[in-house]
Design a protein around this motif. Structure first.
Motif, PDB file in Angstrom:
ATOM      1  N   ILE A 244      19.850  13.952  21.971  1.00 44.62           N
ATOM      2  CA  ILE A 244      19.604  13.243  23.120  1.00 44.62           C
ATOM      3  C   ILE A 244      20.056  11.649  22.523  1.00 44.62           C
ATOM      4  O   ILE A 244      19.872  11.184  21.599  1.00 44.62           O
ATOM      5  CB  ILE A 244      17.624  13.120  22.872  1.00 44.62           C
ATOM      6  CG1 ILE A 244      17.196  14.368  23.608  1.00 44.62           C
ATOM      7  CG2 ILE A 244      17.395  12.229  24.528  1.00 44.62           C
ATOM      8  CD1 ILE A 244      18.294  14.974  25.267  1.00 44.62           C
ATOM      9  N   GLU A 245      20.346  11.420  24.299  1.00 46.38           N
ATOM     10  CA  GLU A 245      20.854  10.027  23.562  1.00 46.38           C
ATOM     11  C   GLU A 245      19.099   8.870  25.063  1.00 46.38           C
ATOM     12  O   GLU A 245      19.440   8.955  26.036  1.00 46.38           O
ATOM     13  CB  GLU A 245      21.759   9.443  24.230  1.00 46.38           C
ATOM     14  CG  GLU A 245      23.026   9.879  23.369  1.00 46.38           C
ATOM     15  CD  GLU A 245      23.241   8.949  22.440  1.00 46.38           C
ATOM     16  OE1 GLU A 245      22.236   7.913  21.855  1.00 46.38           O
ATOM     17  OE2 GLU A 245      23.965   9.603  20.944  1.00 46.38           O
ATOM     18  N   GLU A 246      18.779   7.799  24.723  1.00 51.01           N
ATOM     19  CA  GLU A 246      17.706   7.467  24.727  1.00 51.01           C
ATOM     20  C   GLU A 246      17.352   6.183  24.796  1.00 51.01           C
ATOM     21  O   GLU A 246      17.215   5.956  23.696  1.00 51.01           O
ATOM     22  CB  GLU A 246      16.387   8.133  25.083  1.00 51.01           C
ATOM     23  CG  GLU A 246      15.118   8.445  26.357  1.00 51.01           C
ATOM     24  CD  GLU A 246      14.126   8.840  26.517  1.00 51.01           C
ATOM     25  OE1 GLU A 246      13.824   9.409  27.436  1.00 51.01           O
ATOM     26  OE2 GLU A 246      13.662   9.797  25.111  1.00 51.01           O
ATOM     27  N   LYS A 247      17.212   4.940  25.673  1.00 51.16           N
ATOM     28  CA  LYS A 247      17.124   3.628  26.129  1.00 51.16           C
ATOM     29  C   LYS A 247      17.978   3.384  24.061  1.00 51.16           C
ATOM     30  O   LYS A 247      17.558   2.320  23.609  1.00 51.16           O
ATOM     31  CB  LYS A 247      15.567   3.329  24.953  1.00 51.16           C
ATOM     32  CG  LYS A 247      14.895   4.077  26.369  1.00 51.16           C
ATOM     33  CD  LYS A 247      13.667   4.042  26.287  1.00 51.16           C
ATOM     34  CE  LYS A 247      11.958   3.912  26.652  1.00 51.16           C
ATOM     35  NZ  LYS A 247      11.172   4.400  26.626  1.00 51.16           N
ATOM     36  N   GLY A 248      19.344   3.620  24.856  1.00 50.04           N
ATOM     37  CA  GLY A 248      19.972   3.046  23.980  1.00 50.04           C
ATOM     38  C   GLY A 248      20.312   3.445  22.245  1.00 50.04           C
ATOM     39  O   GLY A 248      21.081   3.392  21.184  1.00 50.04           O
ATOM     40  N   GLN A 249      19.982   4.496  21.701  1.00 53.11           N
ATOM     41  CA  GLN A 249      19.489   5.218  20.512  1.00 53.11           C
ATOM     42  C   GLN A 249      19.736   7.116  20.251  1.00 53.11           C
ATOM     43  O   GLN A 249      19.333   7.175  21.442  1.00 53.11           O
ATOM     44  CB  GLN A 249      18.096   5.221  20.202  1.00 53.11           C
ATOM     45  CG  GLN A 249      18.173   5.205  18.953  1.00 53.11           C
ATOM     46  CD  GLN A 249      16.163   4.623  17.565  1.00 53.11           C
ATOM     47  OE1 GLN A 249      15.612   4.547  18.834  1.00 53.11           O
ATOM     48  NE2 GLN A 249      16.094   4.753  16.477  1.00 53.11           N
ATOM     49  N   GLY A 250      19.837   7.513  19.857  1.00 50.73           N
ATOM     50  CA  GLY A 250      20.429   8.723  19.246  1.00 50.73           C
ATOM     51  C   GLY A 250      19.217   9.708  18.832  1.00 50.73           C
ATOM     52  O   GLY A 250      18.486   8.701  17.595  1.00 50.73           O
ATOM     53  N   TRP A 251      18.941  10.250  19.480  1.00 50.48           N
ATOM     54  CA  TRP A 251      16.952  11.493  18.147  1.00 50.48           C
ATOM     55  C   TRP A 251      17.845  12.464  18.408  1.00 50.48           C
ATOM     56  O   TRP A 251      18.628  13.098  19.006  1.00 50.48           O
ATOM     57  CB  TRP A 251      16.389  11.393  19.676  1.00 50.48           C
ATOM     58  CG  TRP A 251      15.472  10.263  19.907  1.00 50.48           C
ATOM     59  CD1 TRP A 251      16.158   9.413  20.550  1.00 50.48           C
ATOM     60  CD2 TRP A 251      14.662   9.394  18.992  1.00 50.48           C
ATOM     61  NE1 TRP A 251      15.602   7.713  21.226  1.00 50.48           N
ATOM     62  CE2 TRP A 251      14.802   8.066  20.238  1.00 50.48           C
ATOM     63  CE3 TRP A 251      13.841   9.163  18.379  1.00 50.48           C
ATOM     64  CZ2 TRP A 251      13.858   7.612  19.529  1.00 50.48           C
ATOM     65  CZ3 TRP A 251      12.869   8.509  17.840  1.00 50.48           C
ATOM     66  CH2 TRP A 251      12.588   7.340  18.548  1.00 50.48           C
ATOM     67  N   LEU A 252      17.422  13.731  16.542  1.00 54.83           N
ATOM     68  CA  LEU A 252      17.572  14.815  16.593  1.00 54.83           C
ATOM     69  C   LEU A 252      16.462  15.275  17.195  1.00 54.83           C
ATOM     70  O   LEU A 252      15.171  15.299  16.182  1.00 54.83           O
ATOM     71  CB  LEU A 252      17.773  14.273  14.870  1.00 54.83           C
ATOM     72  CG  LEU A 252      19.347  14.251  14.928  1.00 54.83           C
ATOM     73  CD1 LEU A 252      19.521  14.618  13.724  1.00 54.83           C
ATOM     74  CD2 LEU A 252      20.509  14.515  15.200  1.00 54.83           C
ATOM     75  N   SER A 253      16.458  16.296  18.052  1.00 57.81           N
ATOM     76  CA  SER A 253      15.350  16.362  18.866  1.00 57.81           C
ATOM     77  C   SER A 253      15.282  18.154  18.269  1.00 57.81           C
ATOM     78  O   SER A 253      16.048  19.030  19.002  1.00 57.81           O
ATOM     79  CB  SER A 253      14.791  16.081  20.354  1.00 57.81           C
ATOM     80  OG  SER A 253      15.124  15.091  20.506  1.00 57.81           O
ATOM     81  N   ALA A 254      13.809  18.601  18.966  1.00 60.64           N
ATOM     82  CA  ALA A 254      13.424  20.184  19.320  1.00 60.64           C
ATOM     83  C   ALA A 254      12.341  20.180  19.443  1.00 60.64           C
ATOM     84  O   ALA A 254      11.792  19.236  19.799  1.00 60.64           O
ATOM     85  CB  ALA A 254      13.060  20.579  17.546  1.00 60.64           C
ATOM     86  N   PHE A 255      12.465  21.325  21.126  1.00 59.28           N
ATOM     87  CA  PHE A 255      11.465  21.231  21.512  1.00 59.28           C
ATOM     88  C   PHE A 255      10.948  23.520  21.270  1.00 59.28           C
ATOM     89  O   PHE A 255      11.665  23.595  20.834  1.00 59.28           O
ATOM     90  CB  PHE A 255      11.218  21.285  22.622  1.00 59.28           C
ATOM     91  CG  PHE A 255      12.912  22.288  23.655  1.00 59.28           C
ATOM     92  CD1 PHE A 255      12.366  22.952  24.607  1.00 59.28           C
ATOM     93  CD2 PHE A 255      13.696  21.929  22.923  1.00 59.28           C
ATOM     94  CE1 PHE A 255      13.429  23.456  24.437  1.00 59.28           C
ATOM     95  CE2 PHE A 255      14.875  22.226  23.831  1.00 59.28           C
ATOM     96  CZ  PHE A 255      15.180  23.297  24.448  1.00 59.28           C
ATOM     97  N   SER A 256       9.627  23.716  21.490  1.00 61.47           N
ATOM     98  CA  SER A 256       9.054  24.726  21.343  1.00 61.47           C
ATOM     99  C   SER A 256       8.528  24.829  22.240  1.00 61.47           C
ATOM    100  O   SER A 256       7.350  24.160  23.001  1.00 61.47           O
ATOM    101  CB  SER A 256       8.386  25.497  20.015  1.00 61.47           C
ATOM    102  OG  SER A 256       8.456  26.734  20.300  1.00 61.47           O
ATOM    103  N   LYS A 257       8.324  26.315  23.141  1.00 52.84           N
ATOM    104  CA  LYS A 257       7.342  25.927  25.145  1.00 52.84           C
ATOM    105  C   LYS A 257       6.616  27.185  24.745  1.00 52.84           C
ATOM    106  O   LYS A 257       6.928  28.636  23.859  1.00 52.84           O
ATOM    107  CB  LYS A 257       7.760  26.549  25.817  1.00 52.84           C
ATOM    108  CG  LYS A 257       8.995  25.347  26.130  1.00 52.84           C
ATOM    109  CD  LYS A 257       9.490  25.675  28.036  1.00 52.84           C
ATOM    110  CE  LYS A 257      10.801  26.403  27.666  1.00 52.84           C
ATOM    111  NZ  LYS A 257      11.195  26.628  28.889  1.00 52.84           N
ATOM    112  N   THR A 258       5.104  27.591  24.881  1.00 47.23           N
ATOM    113  CA  THR A 258       4.193  28.144  24.466  1.00 47.23           C
ATOM    114  C   THR A 258       2.860  28.729  25.030  1.00 47.23           C
ATOM    115  O   THR A 258       3.052  27.492  26.004  1.00 47.23           O
ATOM    116  CB  THR A 258       3.394  27.992  22.548  1.00 47.23           C
ATOM    117  OG1 THR A 258       2.673  29.248  21.904  1.00 47.23           O
ATOM    118  CG2 THR A 258       2.695  26.628  23.096  1.00 47.23           C
TER     119      THR A 258
END
Length: 694
Positions: A244-258
């Motif tokens: 994800i690129e947000e607010k001028g910074q890169g993020w290594l992200s993960a999500f899980s729906k339950t």
């Protein structure tokens, strides 16, 4: 700037090492970044997946307990509550809400929890009843989970469910809302396992239920506008990793729906923090590379002296040899190839010295032979000069002959026009002046006779008599009209003769210019000026009009609209165009003699424009030009006419005129009795309001 071999060697060695270090550094950073990224992705995915499974189990257990609680008889609920919440330490409160009275029924509060955190139970109940919006969502969705952290209370989450209340015979009576409040200590502990990543637990509306910073939970924070939350909400898979690129910074992200998509666990780590170790590696690599580069440069500096010493000596000796020192041999130390090169150089120097000595002897002999040969050449040059002088006289005579022929041809054109116009003037004088003069004589004789018979009275009396031609008017009016007509006729004739005299003067001036050019032999001295092309073509048509009228041929004009300015010598341009029109006239005469049919013969002057070049096309429907003669049209002295009709100089001279003015004349095509086209091409100086462009 020149560099020594030693310097070049050092530059090359240092450059190669620097390139290798740079390549290694870039490759290692790329590989390490990729490995680090995958590692963080795997950790985040594992964490959110495990946490999602744990949350799903707990919430399902709590939801089933709520459903069971609602369906049990009142006398068994108290025993059930103590048993359930004794095992499940996370539930700190439970309410059954009567929505009609907005009151709490069958409530359960874990006293140990409230005493530990010094919580006022009655105030807590009031806060719980104030969350009517949540009650509406429970009624609408059947089940709802939200952040139940009140200001001044420990952080909690609430799970509400709409259940059907049964009587003792298990018959449905009404629907009620059952809400349980859970403490989040265990969840906070779970999300704090990874220090590199930030983990959030939110509901499907983006409301944060659990995060590390528990002080923010009382403010009901939301991540509904987060790109990661939106991506997780829209994703068709339950668990995934993403960048994800947000607010001028890169993020290594993960999500899980339950829990049926009602709970979303999010984890994200900033790239800057993840790749901090990469920066450390880069710094260490640069430090190590600098040390290695310094050591290699020092080693290369020491080694280069040994490798390049013989080369430097050899270069110095070669420079001395290049300025003539062929005496001293070169002596090199060592066993490498430079020693063999030095021996070869010594041998070459010896050979050069022998060759130089031989050349000096040969030069002395050659000087003697050159002096002898020079004397012979002086004698021959004298003879050649005499022959050249004779040849020059011959060339001048030939040039004068060509100029004389050209002048004769050029004089013939204006002279023919001049003689034709003189003939027309003579015809006008003979044909048009006789009648008015005769009429004037008749009037004079009649007046003299009447005056002689009776004087002025008799003359006036006869004037009053009716006219024999027109009885309605007297003889005086008839004579007056005749005199007026004679005056008008003479004025018209004088005007025409004036125009003819102007024409004759122009043609005479052309002849004078041609004769003056002949006096300068073959030198061309054109005076080019800016001219209106269409006015020049109109003059050409006016000059040739008499000849064409005599033969009853038509002259047609098809000019593009607008002003077209060209830079030419006026007389030479008119000479070239009228020469082509004269050729067309002869072709039309030949066509009329060869054809038995009565046809309309014509010549057309047409202008077209292509790429700022104006093309003047002279087109006729005469007898045309045979294919075998077309390639020789512009050859000097070539003609298909008799000696009385042509000399073969016209087209070649016309082309010379036009080419001297940056133009040209070309033969385009010939179809006998249909269309023969010659084209004059000239650059345009100016073009105003031009509409028809080819």
């Amino acid at each position: 700037m020149k560099f020594s071999i030693r310097t070049k060697f050092l530059f090359v060695m240092s450059g190669l090492l620097l390139i290798c270090l740079t390549f290694y550094l870039s490759m290692s950073i790329t590989v390490f970044k990729a490995d680090k990224t995958q590692l963080v992705f795997d950790l985040n995915k594992s964490q959110v997946s495990n946490l999602a499974s744990e949350i799903n189990v707990r919430l399902k257990s709590i939801s089933e307990s709520l459903s069971l609680f609602a369906r049990l008889p009142e006398k068994e609920k108290k025993e059930l509550l103590s048993r359930l919440f004794k095992e499940d330490s996370e539930v700190v409160a439970l309410f059954s809400i009567d929505q009609k009275r907005i009151a709490l029924e069958n409530k359960f509060l874990k006293s140990e929890y409230f005493e530990t955190y010094d919580i006022d139970q009655s105030l807590f109940e009031q806060k719980a009843l104030q969350q009517r919006k949540q009650f509406e969502k429970i009624n609408l969705q059947g089940e709802h989970i939200w952040n139940a952290s009140f200001s001044g209370f420990p952080p909690m989450i609430a799970v509400g469910r709409r259940v059907l209340v049964l009587d003792e015979s298990n018959e449905p009576i009404e629907q009620k809302i059952i809400i349980s409040y859970l403490k989040i200590d265990s969840f906070i502990k779970s999300i704090s396992l990874l220090s590199i990543s930030s983990i959030f637990i939110s509901n499907s509306e983006g409301e944060i239920l659990v995060e590390k910073d528990i002080s923010r939970l009382g403010e009901n924070p939301s991540i509904a506008e987060s790109d990661l939350f939106k991506k997780a909400l829209d994703s068709e898979v339950k668990t995934s990793v993403t960048h994800i690129e947000e607010k001028g910074q890169g993020w290594l992200s993960a999500f899980s729906k339950t829990y049926g998509g009602k709970i979303i666990v999010l984890a994200q780590a900033p790239e800057e923090k993840v790749f901090q170790v990469v920066k450390s590696l880069t710094f260490r690599t640069l430090l190590f590379g600098s040390i290695v580069l310094t050591l290699v440069i020092l080693a290369a500096f020491l080694l280069s002296k040994t490798l390049t010493e013989n080369v430097a000596l050899l270069a110095k000796r070669m420079k001395e040899a290049s300025v003539g020192d062929l005496e001293s041999p070169i002596i090199l130390k060592g066993r490498d190839e430079t020693v063999s090169l030095g021996n070869s150089f010594n041998k070459m120097i010896a050979d050069l010295k022998r060759s130089r000595d031989d050349l000096e002897i040969m030069n002395k002999e050659l000087d003697k032979k050159v002096k002898e040969r020079t004397h012979e050449l002086e004698i021959q040059n004298q003879k050649v000069a005499e022959a050249q002088e004779a040849l020059l006289r011959t060339a001048r005579l030939a040039s004068m002959g060509e100029v004389a022929g050209r002048t004769a041809h050029e004089v013939l054109n204006p002279l023919t026009s001049l003689l034709t116009r003189v003939g027309l003037v003579e015809k006008k004088v003979n044909d048009k002046y006789v009648e008015p003069i005769d009429l004037l004589s008749d009037i004079e004789d009649a007046w003299a006779e009447d005056f002689k018979e009776g004087g002025l009275e008799q003359l006036v009396t006869n004037w009053k008599k009716p006219s024999d031609i027109n009885p309605k008017q007297n003889l005086f009016l008839e004579d007056f009209e005749n005199l007026n007509e004679i005056r008008n006729s003479l004025e018209r004739q004088i005007k025409e003769i004036s125009q003819d005299m102007i024409f004759i003067k122009k043609e005479g001036d052309r002849i004078g210019k041609i004769i003056h050019g002949m006096r300068r032999l073959s030198n061309t001295n054109s005076v080019s000026k800016e001219e209106n092309l269409h006015e020049l073509l109109e003059d050409c048509c006016y000059i040739m009009a008499d000849l064409y009228d005599q033969q009853r041929f038509k002259i047609e004009k098809d000019f593009v609209e607008g002003l077209i300015m060209v830079k030419v010598d006026r007389d030479e341009f008119i000479q070239a165009v009228t020469n082509l029109m004269r050729n067309s006239l002869q072709s039309l005469n030949d066509a009329r003699l060869q054809s038995a049919e009565t046809s309309t013969y014509w010549v057309k002057l047409r202008t077209v424009i292509v790429d700022n070049i104006v093309k003047v096309q002279i087109v006729d429907n005469g007898s045309g030009i045979d294919n075998k003669y077309q390639s020789q049209l512009f050859t000097t002295n070539f003609t298909t006419k008799s000696t009385d009709e042509g000399t073969g100089l016209g087209l070649s001279i016309s082309r010379r005129f036009l080419r001297s003015q940056n133009g040209d004349i070309v033969f385009k095509s010939s179809v006998p009795f249909k269309e023969t086209i010659f084209e004059i091409q000239l650059p345009i100086l100016d073009s105003i309001e031009r509409k028809d462009v080819a």
